[in-house]
Enzyme design. Structure first.
Site, PDB file in Angstrom:
ATOM      1  N   CYS A   1      -1.964   8.254   4.171  1.00 57.46           N
ATOM      2  CA  CYS A   1      -2.013   7.992   2.723  1.00 57.46           C
ATOM      3  C   CYS A   1      -3.379   8.397   2.215  1.00 57.46           C
ATOM      4  CB  CYS A   1      -1.781   6.542   2.351  1.00 57.46           C
ATOM      5  SG  CYS A   1      -1.165   5.489   3.606  1.00 57.46           S
TER       6      CYS A   1
ATOM      7  N   GLU B   1       0.887  -1.168   0.000  1.00 56.88           N
ATOM      8  CA  GLU B   1       0.000   0.000   0.000  1.00 56.88           C
ATOM      9  C   GLU B   1       0.918   1.209   0.000  1.00 56.88           C
ATOM     10  OE1 GLU B   1      -1.844   2.975   1.315  1.00 56.88           O
ATOM     11  OE2 GLU B   1      -2.778   1.876   2.993  1.00 56.88           O
TER      12      GLU B   1
HETATM   13  C1  UN1 Z   1      -3.323   5.633   5.817  1.00 62.04           C
HETATM   14  O1  UN1 Z   1      -3.822   6.675   5.463  1.00 62.04           O
HETATM   15  O2  UN1 Z   1      -2.107   5.489   5.853  1.00 62.04           O
HETATM   16  O3  UN1 Z   1      -8.897   5.550   6.235  1.00 62.04           O
HETATM   17  C2  UN1 Z   1      -4.180   4.547   6.280  1.00 62.04           C
HETATM   18  C3  UN1 Z   1      -8.113   6.003   7.053  1.00 62.04           C
HETATM   19  C4  UN1 Z   1      -7.460   5.057   8.033  1.00 62.04           C
HETATM   20  C5  UN1 Z   1      -6.283   4.353   7.480  1.00 62.04           C
HETATM   21  C6  UN1 Z   1      -5.465   5.167   6.634  1.00 62.04           C
HETATM   22  N1  UN1 Z   1      -8.370   4.021   8.395  1.00 62.04           N
HETATM   23  O4  UN1 Z   1      -7.862   7.192   7.094  1.00 62.04           O
END
Ligand code: UN1
Length: 523
Positions: free
Chosen positions: A321, A287
């Site tokens: 992310c 990811e």
């Molecule tokens: C990430 O942004 O690195 O949806 C993961 C979200 C979190 C996970 C994000 N459950 O913002």
């Protein structure tokens, strides 16, 4: 002492928490501070191990705070952990799946039991505000529970197939691969370490976890939870240290059968390419970030849009992310949208994230702090910084504080429309035609999350049909592009954001930790 109240936290229930929740958290922060400076081991083959060298983990909230001393794992430590995990694999994978699920459900409960301790330490470890830190801990436990349920509901994916005759007994089963490496990032040090490690273990693999150098402590707590739940020696191993030594040795190791990596595009692609050099293909669940757009139509509810963008652009200092980093807003409503976004952003308090009033803490580390200053200089030179754009001094704290930053009038060919900054910076531009906004939104290497604001059903359907991303949100004020929860939203990226096309927290995740075998028996 009376029984402590139990809490069930999710990202969407964060708004109105009980005062007791705050009291427990505050007490846990005091305890966390009292524990500063301890020495933490590696955990290999069920034993604590100390390396020749250690590194101090400083809190980005205040660099004077040393949260702990962690081991610099060596190549030998990795080799020993892989050997231990390989030796433990036959027994662990050979156990009835019900036993693995029982142990892992216990691990999830132990994580929930330690909600406040882990949340408070996480805030100090990485600058996450109290509610997001508690959310991350509980998300970890829920990811494990979700995957336990997935295995239980599907009889561990053991299905009858069609058969040629009554004499044929044909089945499809899924079996684990072997030794699984998990390389986890700093931003969700619970969920993105414990989620993948938990899935690998439930599936019957044995695991080596290498957490981000910035977040070894949360990973150590997870290690304790797995150990205390009864995960046998060698089945789960924990190695801290550098990416260059520990990460690379894991990636290069021929006995590592699969890997889950969450982090940057560059490192993810490096792992995928390195893994492809082996004797045969091995799974990489990667990811790899995002450059997540939000489109605001002229038919949008602009209050929802401004709130959703503010929360997703600046939550956890933009270091998700899933963060929203690009906004395309219809020219007719841009001025109103901008003034609402500015109003909300002005209300953000930046500071020690363990303090209730502070919604933003520091950025993760020196590198991020320096990147912020460089990007801001580039943005100032080419566009207009309408809010923020400066580092902040917080009284009494020597930490990496940066103001939430909104940029307008950035030329559309500027590299920062495409480069993931991973910082509290959002760029905004206007459009006349929705099709043009869509073209811009999709014109990046990434495709993780995306947001849309419109009260018109036909526009919504058009957006759902055309946007290239794995996680979509429409009219979501609590987060335009962030805040997926296991079982409520699947979470996985398209294009350069993810390697498998399958998401976490949903139907197709845990199967990726197993390969299929067809078994035909003829009477
Ligand atoms: C990430 O942004 O690195 O949806 C993961 C979200 C979190 C996970 C994000 N459950 O913002």
């Amino acid at each position: 002492m009376s029984e402590r109240k139990k809490f069930k936290v999710t990202y969407s229930t964060l708004a109105s928490p009980d005062p007791l929740l705050h009291q427990y958290y505050d007490e846990a922060v005091a305890d966390a501070k009292a524990n500063f400076g301890k020495i933490y081991p590696l955990f290999i083959n069920g034993e604590e191990r100390f390396a020749a060298k250690t590194f101090a983990k400083h809190s980005p909230v205040n660099l004077d705070w040393v949260m702990g001393h962690f081991q610099y794992g060596s190549e030998q430590d990795v080799n020993d952990a892989v050997a231990a995990a390989k030796a433990a694999f036959p027994a662990w994978s050979g156990r009835p799946w019900q036993e693995r699920v029982e142990i892992m459900r216990k691990a999830a409960d132990l994580i929930s039991d330690r909600l406040f301790e882990m949340g408070a330490n996480m805030s100090l470890e990485i600058g996450k505000n109290r509610l997001e830190a508690l959310g991350d801990v509980e998300e970890t436990a829920d990811l494990i529970r979700y995957n336990c349920d997935a295995v239980a509901k599907n009889n561990n994916f053991n299905f009858q197939l069609l058969s040629e005759s009554e004499k044929h007994h044909n089945r499809s089963v899924l079996k684990p691969y072997g030794v699984w490496a998990v390389i986890s990032p700093f931003n969700f040090p619970g969920a993105l370490a414990g989620g993948p490690a938990g899935a690998a273990l439930i599936a019957g693999n044995t695991v080596i976890l290498k957490p981000a150098t910035d977040t070894p402590l949360t990973a150590w707590f997870l290690t304790e939870c797995f150990r205390d739940a009864g995960v046998p020696a060698g089945v789960f191993n924990f190695i801290t240290g550098s990416g260059r030594v520990v990460g690379q040795t894991l990636i290069d190791h021929p006995d590592v059968a699969g890997i889950t990596f969450t982090g940057s595009y560059d490192v993810g692609m490096h792992i995928i390419r390195t893994f492809a050099q082996g004797r045969y293909p091995r799974p990489v669940i990667a990811e790899m970030g995002g450059k997540n757009p939000t489109i605001v139509s002229k038919k949008a509810d602009l209050d929802k849009a401004a709130m959703g963008v503010m929360r997703s652009a600046f939550g956890l200092q933009g270091q998700k992310c899933s963060a929203c980093s690009r906004v395309y807003v219809h020219a007719d409503v841009k001025e109103t949208f901008m003034s609402k976004l500015l109003d909300l952003t002005r209300q953000i308090n930046v500071g020690d994230p363990t303090i209730k009033e502070n919604w933003m803490g520091p950025v993760a580390n020196k590198g991020a702090f320096e990147d912020y200053q460089k990007f801001v200089a580039d943005l100032r030179a080419a566009g207009e910084i309408v809010h923020g754009g400066e580092t902040l001094q917080i009284e009494g704290l020597d930490g990496y504080y940066a103001a939430p930053t909104i940029v307008d009038h950035l030329p559309l060919d500027h590299y920062l429309w495409k480069h993931e900054m991973f910082l509290p910076i959002v760029t905004v531009t206007d459009f006349e035609e929705l099709d043009d906004a869509m073209a811009m939104a999709n014109d990046v290497e990434y495709g993780l999350t995306a947001g849309f604001f419109s009260e018109d059903d036909a526009e919504v359907q058009w957006w759902l049909d055309n946007i290239e991303a794995g996680v979509l949100y429409v009219n979501r004020a609590s987060g335009a592009t962030t805040g997926a929860w296991p079982g409520y939203q699947s979470f996985g990226g398209w294009k350069g954001s993810g390697s498998t096309g399958k998401a976490a927290g949903s139907f197709y995740y845990i199967q990726q930790y197993m390969h299929e075998q067809s078994q035909t028996i003829v009477d």
